[in-house]
Design a protein around this motif. Structure first.
Motif, short mmCIF file in Angstrom:
data_model
loop_
_atom_site.label_atom_id
_atom_site.label_comp_id
_atom_site.label_asym_id
_atom_site.label_seq_id
_atom_site.Cartn_x
_atom_site.Cartn_y
_atom_site.Cartn_z
N CYS A 17 0.86 -1.19 0.00
CA CYS A 17 0.00 0.00 0.00
C CYS A 17 0.89 1.24 0.00
O CYS A 17 1.72 1.40 0.90
N LYS A 34 1.05 5.50 -0.50
CA LYS A 34 0.26 6.74 -0.53
C LYS A 34 1.08 7.87 -1.16
O LYS A 34 2.25 8.03 -0.83
N ASP A 38 6.70 4.26 2.75
CA ASP A 38 6.15 3.32 1.76
C ASP A 38 7.23 2.87 0.78
O ASP A 38 7.16 1.76 0.23
N THR A 67 -10.67 4.94 4.70
CA THR A 67 -9.56 4.60 3.81
C THR A 67 -9.16 3.14 3.99
O THR A 67 -8.98 2.39 3.01
N GLY A 88 3.56 1.32 4.86
CA GLY A 88 4.54 2.11 5.60
C GLY A 88 4.04 2.19 7.03
O GLY A 88 2.87 1.93 7.32
N ALA A 119 1.98 7.80 7.29
CA ALA A 119 2.06 8.75 6.18
C ALA A 119 2.44 10.12 6.74
O ALA A 119 1.97 10.49 7.81
N THR A 171 -1.13 9.36 11.14
CA THR A 171 -1.81 8.66 12.23
C THR A 171 -1.24 7.26 12.48
O THR A 171 -1.42 6.72 13.56
N ALA A 172 -0.63 6.63 11.46
CA ALA A 172 -0.17 5.23 11.56
C ALA A 172 -1.33 4.29 11.86
O ALA A 172 -1.13 3.25 12.48
N GLN A 173 -2.53 4.66 11.46
CA GLN A 173 -3.70 3.82 11.74
C GLN A 173 -4.06 2.90 10.59
O GLN A 173 -4.64 1.83 10.80
N VAL A 174 -3.75 3.33 9.36
CA VAL A 174 -4.31 2.63 8.20
C VAL A 174 -3.80 1.18 8.10
O VAL A 174 -4.60 0.27 7.87
C1 FAD Z 1 -9.20 13.06 11.88
C2 FAD Z 1 -8.93 12.96 10.39
C3 FAD Z 1 -9.87 13.41 9.49
C4 FAD Z 1 -9.60 13.39 8.12
N1 FAD Z 1 -10.53 13.88 7.25
C5 FAD Z 1 -10.23 13.97 5.95
C6 FAD Z 1 -11.11 14.59 5.05
O1 FAD Z 1 -12.15 15.10 5.44
N2 FAD Z 1 -10.75 14.64 3.72
C7 FAD Z 1 -9.57 14.09 3.29
O2 FAD Z 1 -9.29 14.13 2.09
N3 FAD Z 1 -8.74 13.47 4.11
C8 FAD Z 1 -9.01 13.43 5.43
N4 FAD Z 1 -8.13 12.87 6.29
C9 FAD Z 1 -6.93 12.30 5.75
C10 FAD Z 1 -7.16 10.85 5.42
O3 FAD Z 1 -7.87 10.19 6.41
C11 FAD Z 1 -5.83 10.20 5.31
O4 FAD Z 1 -5.17 10.75 4.22
C12 FAD Z 1 -5.91 8.70 5.07
O5 FAD Z 1 -6.90 8.05 5.80
C13 FAD Z 1 -4.61 8.03 5.43
O6 FAD Z 1 -4.37 8.24 6.80
P1 FAD Z 1 -2.93 8.66 7.26
O7 FAD Z 1 -2.43 9.71 6.32
O8 FAD Z 1 -2.96 8.98 8.69
O9 FAD Z 1 -2.12 7.34 6.96
P2 FAD Z 1 -1.30 6.43 7.97
O10 FAD Z 1 -2.22 5.60 8.76
O11 FAD Z 1 -0.28 7.25 8.71
O12 FAD Z 1 -0.60 5.56 6.84
C14 FAD Z 1 0.02 4.32 7.15
C15 FAD Z 1 0.23 3.57 5.87
O13 FAD Z 1 -1.04 3.19 5.31
C16 FAD Z 1 -0.94 3.18 3.88
N5 FAD Z 1 -1.86 4.18 3.31
C17 FAD Z 1 -2.45 5.22 3.93
N6 FAD Z 1 -3.24 5.88 3.07
C18 FAD Z 1 -3.14 5.26 1.88
C19 FAD Z 1 -3.70 5.46 0.59
N7 FAD Z 1 -4.53 6.47 0.34
N8 FAD Z 1 -3.37 4.60 -0.40
C20 FAD Z 1 -2.52 3.56 -0.16
N9 FAD Z 1 -1.96 3.33 1.02
C21 FAD Z 1 -2.27 4.15 2.03
C22 FAD Z 1 0.51 3.54 3.54
O14 FAD Z 1 1.24 2.35 3.44
C23 FAD Z 1 0.94 4.33 4.77
O15 FAD Z 1 2.32 4.35 4.98
C24 FAD Z 1 -8.40 12.86 7.65
C25 FAD Z 1 -7.47 12.37 8.58
C26 FAD Z 1 -7.72 12.42 9.92
C27 FAD Z 1 -6.69 11.90 10.90
#
Ligand code: FAD
Length: 266
Positions: free
Chosen positions: A6, A8, A38, A98, A120, A123, A128-131
């Motif tokens: 995955c 981003k 990533d 997501t 990764g 991001a 958040t490191a949640q995905v």
């Molecule tokens: C409280 C909150 C509200 C949000 N609301 C919005 C909103 O209204 N509109 C909006 O556009 N965004 C919003 N976002 C951003 C969006 O949720 C994040 O871009 C997305 O969910 C990934 O989360 P992260 O960046 O924390 O990834 P992390 O959890 O930090 O990523 C960890 C790993 O997950 C994988 N990953 C994450 N995202 C992707 C992806 N898109 N494709 C492939 N792999 C991926 C990668 O391997 C990455 O290294 C919000 C985020 C938060 C925390």
């Protein structure tokens, strides 16, 4: 055997952060890069594939159509296939949505016994490191986060996991999900051959129609409307005030210590 990574595309946060009137980030006005962790995940998958030539590396990203450019780069680095998850219905998804969509996309590709999903650790924009962990939960996979070394031999997978004050080695069953950190490896560059041949490799788009019947995706909890959390406001942090220069002389250092004592810092 498949290694699904995955990836981003993130705004280059070393530049200025562009913010829309509604307080959300204006990603279209910011330069983009591949999320740094990533690249370590991609390198880990490519290195394992190099040892298991029957395996293939599939990179998957959820994002708007321009993210195809990033996927082309990853194909030129050596990935075998790419998947772009893209649709207006997915836009504005928070981490809950997501990970649900990515889990559905991975289920759509299909997971076999020896497969590994890589993410990764985190991001650099959402941070958040949640995905990764959420994808593992949704797919019912064992997960190891903070992977600093990965060895796959004779059907077993050993992962060295970084902790705050040391390491832990874990044997994990496949299929599983690993989140990768920068200490894991040094990502390779694209090769000239890779750049010339990337367009001969498959790049598939999974749109809403492709994924809407995936059981892991609940249609009322995806996209901006379905996301439990919303960005209230984004802004660049205010610039810090100028620092104080101290000459590296006995007087300069004495003055600095006196200042610190006066402020009860020392
Ligand atoms: C409280 C909150 C509200 C949000 N609301 C919005 C909103 O209204 N509109 C909006 O556009 N965004 C919003 N976002 C951003 C969006 O949720 C994040 O871009 C997305 O969910 C990934 O989360 P992260 O960046 O924390 O990834 P992390 O959890 O930090 O990523 C960890 C790993 O997950 C994988 N990953 C994450 N995202 C992707 C992806 N898109 N494709 C492939 N792999 C991926 C990668 O391997 C990455 O290294 C919000 C985020 C938060 C925390």
């Amino acid at each position: 055997m498949k290694y699904i990574v995955c990836v981003k595309q993130v705004p280059n946060t070393s530049g200025k952060v562009a913010v829309k009137e509604d307080g959300t980030m204006d990603r279209s006005k910011m330069a983009t890069i591949i999320n740094p962790d990533d690249l370590n995940a991609v390198e880990a998958a490519l290195a394992l594939r190099d040892e298991n030539p029957d395996a293939k590396v599939i990179v998957i990203s959820m994002g708007p159509p321009p993210a195809k450019g990033m996927l082309h780069e990853l194909l030129a680095m050596g990935a075998d296939e790419a998947v772009l998850v893209s649709g207006r219905e997915f836009g504005g998804s928070d981490t809950f949505a997501t990970s649900q969509i990515l889990a559905g996309a991975i289920a759509h590709i299909g997971l076999d016994k020896d497969d590994i999903v890589f993410c990764g650790r985190q991001a650099i924009d959402g941070d958040t490191a949640q995905v990764g962990p959420q994808i593992a939960e949704k797919l019912g996979l064992p997960q190891v986060s903070y992977a600093a070394d990965i060895q796959q031999k004779d059907g077993t997978l050993m992962v060295k996991r970084m902790l705050e004050d040391g390491y832990m080695t874990i044997e994990v069953e496949t299929p599983c999900l690993l989140t990768c950190i920068k200490e894991l490896n040094k990502p390779r560059y694209m090769t000239v051959r890779g750049v010339l041949e990337f367009d001969q490799k498959p790049l598939t788009v999974f749109d809403f129609e492709t994924l809407k019947d995936e059981p892991l995706i609940e249609l009322d909890t995806i996209g901006l409307k379905g996301s439990p959390t919303n960005v209230y406001k984004s802004f660049s942090p205010p610039a810090k005030g100028e620092g104080v220069r101290v000459e590296a002389t006995a007087d300069g250092i004495r003055g600095m210590v006196e200042d610190l004592c006066e402020k009860h810092i020392v």
